[in-house]
Enzyme design. Structure first.
Site, short mmCIF file in Angstrom:
data_model
loop_
_atom_site.label_atom_id
_atom_site.label_comp_id
_atom_site.label_asym_id
_atom_site.label_seq_id
_atom_site.Cartn_x
_atom_site.Cartn_y
_atom_site.Cartn_z
CB VAL A 84 7.82 5.75 14.59
CG1 VAL A 84 7.49 6.55 13.42
CG2 VAL A 84 9.11 4.94 14.60
NE ARG A 108 1.11 11.77 7.15
CZ ARG A 108 1.16 12.99 7.74
NH1 ARG A 108 0.03 13.84 8.33
NH2 ARG A 108 2.55 13.27 7.96
CG ASP A 117 3.07 0.72 9.70
OD1 ASP A 117 2.89 1.47 10.45
OD2 ASP A 117 3.25 1.11 8.17
CG ASP A 122 -4.04 4.93 9.59
OD1 ASP A 122 -5.16 4.75 9.18
OD2 ASP A 122 -2.94 4.17 9.36
CE LYS A 138 -1.67 1.69 3.86
NZ LYS A 138 -1.42 3.11 4.09
CG ASN A 139 2.44 2.89 3.64
OD1 ASN A 139 1.15 2.82 3.30
ND2 ASN A 139 3.02 2.43 4.85
C1 UD1 Z 1 4.60 6.39 6.53
C2 UD1 Z 1 3.66 5.30 6.45
C3 UD1 Z 1 3.23 4.73 7.92
C4 UD1 Z 1 4.16 4.31 8.70
C5 UD1 Z 1 5.26 5.39 8.82
C6 UD1 Z 1 6.58 5.21 9.50
C7 UD1 Z 1 2.59 5.67 4.28
C8 UD1 Z 1 1.28 6.31 3.87
N1 UD1 Z 1 2.38 5.80 5.62
O1 UD1 Z 1 3.77 7.23 7.29
O2 UD1 Z 1 2.23 3.48 7.60
O3 UD1 Z 1 3.95 3.97 9.87
O4 UD1 Z 1 5.71 5.93 7.38
O5 UD1 Z 1 7.16 4.05 8.65
O6 UD1 Z 1 3.36 5.59 3.74
N2 UD1 Z 1 6.72 13.91 11.52
C9 UD1 Z 1 6.77 15.04 11.64
N3 UD1 Z 1 6.67 16.13 10.80
C10 UD1 Z 1 6.75 15.82 9.56
C11 UD1 Z 1 6.48 14.52 8.89
C12 UD1 Z 1 6.70 13.67 9.83
O7 UD1 Z 1 6.77 15.54 12.89
O8 UD1 Z 1 6.49 16.86 8.63
C13 UD1 Z 1 6.70 12.78 12.39
C14 UD1 Z 1 5.45 12.08 12.56
O9 UD1 Z 1 4.52 12.65 13.29
C15 UD1 Z 1 5.96 10.68 13.39
C16 UD1 Z 1 7.19 10.61 12.54
O10 UD1 Z 1 7.68 11.90 12.05
O11 UD1 Z 1 6.08 10.91 14.47
C17 UD1 Z 1 7.42 9.55 11.06
O12 UD1 Z 1 6.56 10.03 10.20
P1 UD1 Z 1 6.54 9.65 8.52
O13 UD1 Z 1 8.01 8.69 8.51
O14 UD1 Z 1 6.73 11.00 7.76
O15 UD1 Z 1 5.51 8.90 8.61
P2 UD1 Z 1 4.38 9.06 7.31
O16 UD1 Z 1 5.26 9.34 5.93
O17 UD1 Z 1 3.38 9.79 7.69
#
Ligand code: UD1
Length: 418
Positions: A329, A94, A307, A118, A22-23
């Site tokens: 995370v 997301r 995940d 989520d 999916k991701n």
């Molecule tokens: C993606 C995945 C999700 C997975 C995650 C970590 C998708 C659609 N989702 O989510 O399933 O659990 O990677 O492997 O691919 N953060 C900030 N600021 C930002 C961006 C992120 O503070 O601008 C923080 C988030 O709140 C979180 C952490 O960084 O605590 C990691 O987030 P990120 O790696 O960006 O996850 P997603 O891309 O949202």
């Protein structure tokens, strides 16, 4: 709301086939926006989020044909794109935020509703926004939208991420493909999903090096061309099946599963007593006793994936011994624990630590899925309980697990939609 009825006690055995992640798939679909013409993504998972992304791309002006039988999507991208992604779709997933990078690169303007997705804690966009600002975009938020404009074009920049965010790495990388000059992303995410996206971009003509390392370098090109790409196999779905085998004294062969993308989780399962072997096109997980409790801390790839955290908590809930699971995370991911408590699990949460004392059997009860992975974790817990569990809000599970009840039934479980 759809519910799942799970009868506990089955030992799962047999073979399951895993499709694209999916991701990865959603990001590949968004990246097709970078090149006018017809791109094709294969090995697509048949999940609800693919349909949401198809709808989003359609509203941006693309013609999108999803074929679930062939597991592929063909996306015809016009020369001139729309630039607005509305809240009704963005709030559903997301990954909608992944249109931001391609839109700003191609149209020099993007308006994307602030995403939902989520309920797993605060998921900021500051790393995405700061990165694109460094590349010359002006960005502000207004009426629930992120509005980005790059009147003087997107320019290469040296960007260091505070945290190796998957989404921010992807948005900066896609925007950089059409920027003027060189972009470097330091402390970049190394997830296989990011590598998969990068390889698709390279097939489209992008100049990218360092994929899978801490530093990704992108040299901007004038234009990209459409391409065809097979989505990488879903490591989280594969990992979920591995935990399902370990929790049900089962024996599951995971076709297309990649052990090289699951080294830490599979090591943990071996520590818990499972036998993991590779097969010609995947791997097999076999367990013939009660699992032994394992300590886990989630981390960015190649660490233990957040995940799969609900799955390891579910395993520890029925394991022999006590364990500590640390979530590094996403802060809100322990919401799932409250549901496990309803099944009789013995878990104490303190901040981002969960201390778990295993019990020999969980006690079936009505529970609710709070996100995709929590939903899958609850299914595993329900399989290891002593009766019939009804899982509310099961639509979350459909967002990430193609045909989950059907696949579970093929392995001998009694799981039905009600
Ligand atoms: C993606 C995945 C999700 C997975 C995650 C970590 C998708 C659609 N989702 O989510 O399933 O659990 O990677 O492997 O691919 N953060 C900030 N600021 C930002 C961006 C992120 O503070 O601008 C923080 C988030 O709140 C979180 C952490 O960084 O605590 C990691 O987030 P990120 O790696 O960006 O996850 P997603 O891309 O949202």
């Amino acid at each position: 709301m759809e519910r799942l009825r799970v009868v506990g006690g089955a030992r799962l055995s047999g073979t399951v086939r895993v499709f694209g992640a999916k991701n990865s798939a959603l990001k590949l679909m968004a990246a097709t926006l970078l090149a006018p013409g017809e791109s094709k993504i294969t090995n697509l998972p048949a999940i609800a989020d693919v349909d949401y992304m198809a709808e989003l791309l359609t509203r941006l002006g693309c013609s999108v044909k999803v074929n679930n039988e062939l597991h592929e999507v063909i996306i015809a991208v016009p020369k001139k794109l729309g630039h607005r992604a509305d809240y009704d779709l963005v709030r559903k997933m997301r990954a909608s935020i992944n249109v931001l990078g391609p839109l700003i690169a191609r149209e020099l303007v993007a308006e994307v509703a602030l995403p939902g997705g989520d309920a797993i804690g605060s998921r900021g966009l500051d790393f995405h926004i700061n990165g694109l600002k460094d590349m010359g975009a002006e960005i502000h938020s207004e009426h629930g939208f992120v509005i980005a404009r790059a009147s003087n074009g997107i320019k290469g920049a040296a960007i260091t991420l505070e945290f190796p965010s998957v989404g921010a790495t992807e948005n900066i990388m896609t925007a950089a493909t059409l920027a003027t000059g060189r972009t470097t992303i330091d402390n970049a995410a190394r997830e296989p999903d990011v590598v998969d996206l990068g390889e698709f971009l390279i097939a489209m003509g992008a100049k990218i090096t360092g994929l899978g390392t801490h530093t990704i370098t992108i040299d901007g090109v004038k234009e990209l061309k459409p391409a065809t790409h097979a989505t990488l196999a879903d490591r989280i779905v594969s990992g979920t099946w591995a935990f399902a085998a370990a929790m049900t004294k089962g024996d599951i062969t995971i076709e297309n599963g990649r052990v090289d993308h699951l080294e830490v989780p599979l090591d943990k399962l071996v520590e818990a007593g499972a036998v993991v072997t590779t097969t010609s096109n995947g791997f097999r997980v076999k367990m013939d006793k009660r699992p032994i409790a394992v300590d886990v801390a989630t981390l960015p790839y190649p660490g233990f994936p957040t995940d799969l955290q609900p799955m390891v908590i579910a395993l520890n809930a029925i394991a022999e011994g006590t364990s500590l699971v640390t979530e590094n995370v996403f802060e809100g991911r322990f919401m799932f624990v409250n549901e496990l408590l309803r099944l009789g699990a013995n878990i104490q949460v303190d901040g981002h630590h969960a201390a778990i004392t295993g019990i020999s059997e969980l006690s079936a009860a009505p529970v609710a899925a709070t996100d995709i992975r929590a939903g899958a974790g609850l299914v595993l817990a329900a399989l290891a309980s002593d009766g019939i569990t009804i899982i509310e809000d099961a639509y979350h599970i459909d967002r990430g697990y193609p045909d989950f009840p059907v696949q579970l039934q093929s392995l001998g479980a009694d799981v039905t939609r009600v």
